[in-house]
Design a protein around this motif. Structure first.
Motif, mmCIF file in Angstrom:
data_model
loop_
_atom_site.group_PDB
_atom_site.id
_atom_site.type_symbol
_atom_site.label_atom_id
_atom_site.label_comp_id
_atom_site.label_asym_id
_atom_site.label_seq_id
_atom_site.Cartn_x
_atom_site.Cartn_y
_atom_site.Cartn_z
ATOM 1 N N SER A 171 22.973 -9.316 -60.231
ATOM 2 C CA SER A 171 23.140 -7.871 -60.387
ATOM 3 C C SER A 171 21.889 -7.095 -59.975
ATOM 4 C CB SER A 171 23.535 -7.526 -61.829
ATOM 5 O OG SER A 171 23.934 -6.180 -61.906
ATOM 6 N N LYS B 129 20.344 -4.604 -57.100
ATOM 7 C CA LYS B 129 20.708 -3.682 -56.019
ATOM 8 C C LYS B 129 19.820 -3.928 -54.808
ATOM 9 C CE LYS B 129 22.477 -0.247 -59.137
ATOM 10 N NZ LYS B 129 22.451 1.077 -59.667
ATOM 11 N N ARG C 217 16.348 -13.083 -62.098
ATOM 12 C CA ARG C 217 16.600 -11.704 -61.655
ATOM 13 C C ARG C 217 15.284 -11.007 -61.326
ATOM 14 N NH1 ARG C 217 17.866 -6.239 -63.715
ATOM 15 N NH2 ARG C 217 19.614 -5.528 -62.471
ATOM 16 N N SER D 139 21.299 -7.755 -67.751
ATOM 17 C CA SER D 139 21.198 -6.666 -66.799
ATOM 18 C C SER D 139 21.221 -5.320 -67.509
ATOM 19 C CB SER D 139 22.373 -6.731 -65.815
ATOM 20 O OG SER D 139 22.395 -5.595 -65.000
ATOM 21 N N VAL E 232 25.215 -9.598 -66.060
ATOM 22 C CA VAL E 232 24.980 -10.888 -65.420
ATOM 23 C C VAL E 232 25.531 -11.975 -66.333
ATOM 24 C CG1 VAL E 232 23.207 -12.500 -64.655
ATOM 25 C CG2 VAL E 232 22.923 -10.055 -64.231
ATOM 26 N N ASP F 179 21.899 -2.735 -65.612
ATOM 27 C CA ASP F 179 22.871 -2.010 -64.803
ATOM 28 C C ASP F 179 24.243 -2.080 -65.464
ATOM 29 O OD1 ASP F 179 20.858 -1.558 -62.995
ATOM 30 O OD2 ASP F 179 21.375 -3.271 -61.740
ATOM 31 N N LYS G 153 26.750 -3.567 -64.290
ATOM 32 C CA LYS G 153 27.374 -4.861 -64.038
ATOM 33 C C LYS G 153 26.564 -5.942 -64.762
ATOM 34 C CE LYS G 153 28.428 -8.299 -60.608
ATOM 35 N NZ LYS G 153 27.869 -8.873 -59.407
ATOM 36 N N ASP H 156 24.363 -10.310 -55.907
ATOM 37 C CA ASP H 156 25.540 -10.018 -56.729
ATOM 38 C C ASP H 156 25.506 -10.804 -58.040
ATOM 39 O OD1 ASP H 156 26.458 -8.271 -54.802
ATOM 40 O OD2 ASP H 156 27.878 -9.702 -53.927
ATOM 41 N N SER I 295 24.711 -10.844 -71.177
ATOM 42 C CA SER I 295 24.149 -9.937 -70.185
ATOM 43 C C SER I 295 22.631 -9.897 -70.267
ATOM 44 C CB SER I 295 24.700 -8.524 -70.411
ATOM 45 O OG SER I 295 24.053 -7.618 -69.562
#
Length: 128
Positions: free
Chosen positions: A34, A36, A75, A5, A11, A7, A9, A31, A3
């Motif tokens: 991740s 928004k 990202r 991210s 990545v 958030d 969710k 998506d 991950s």
């Protein structure tokens, strides 16, 4: 799944660049990374956001970097590109050539886009 991210969710960072190359919509990029977004912003600027992200990515050399770092930078660039269009507009940002070439704030090269006023008012030649 690793991950990058913050958030809820995570990545999936494994082979992120090859996977991003297979995506087909702006929403897929948001998506996968991740990020928004407001659908209203993407409705009018989806291609512009992705083009700007590509411009940011083109400044990077990802050779030898770990997937986690590559994913974090991708990202970050998507967020930055998106923010460009949240606070501005496609016409102001002008990421595509057609918009750059038709920038009213850029001086026109002499003889390239000028129509003499007399030419506009000249009578049409007779038909026949």
């Amino acid at each position: 799944m690793s991950s990058c991210s913050l958030d809820d969710k995570p990545v999936d960072v494994v082979d992120i660049l090859p996977r991003l190359k297979t995506l087909s919509s702006a929403e897929d990029f948001f998506d996968a990374l991740s990020v928004k977004y407001d659908p209203k912003v993407l409705a009018s600027a989806r291609l512009h956001v992705l083009k700007r992200m590509g411009q940011y990515l083109a400044t990077e050399d990802f050779d030898g970097l770990p997937d986690r770092v590559i994913a974090a930078r991708c990202r970050s660039y998507l967020e930055r590109a998106y923010d460009d269009f949240v606070t501005s507009s496609p016409l102001k940002e002008r990421v595509f050539k057609v918009l750059k070439d038709n920038d009213p704030d850029r001086p026109v090269k002499p003889g390239t886009a000028f129509v003499d006023f007399d030419d506009i008012l000249a009578p049409l030649p007779p038909r026949g």
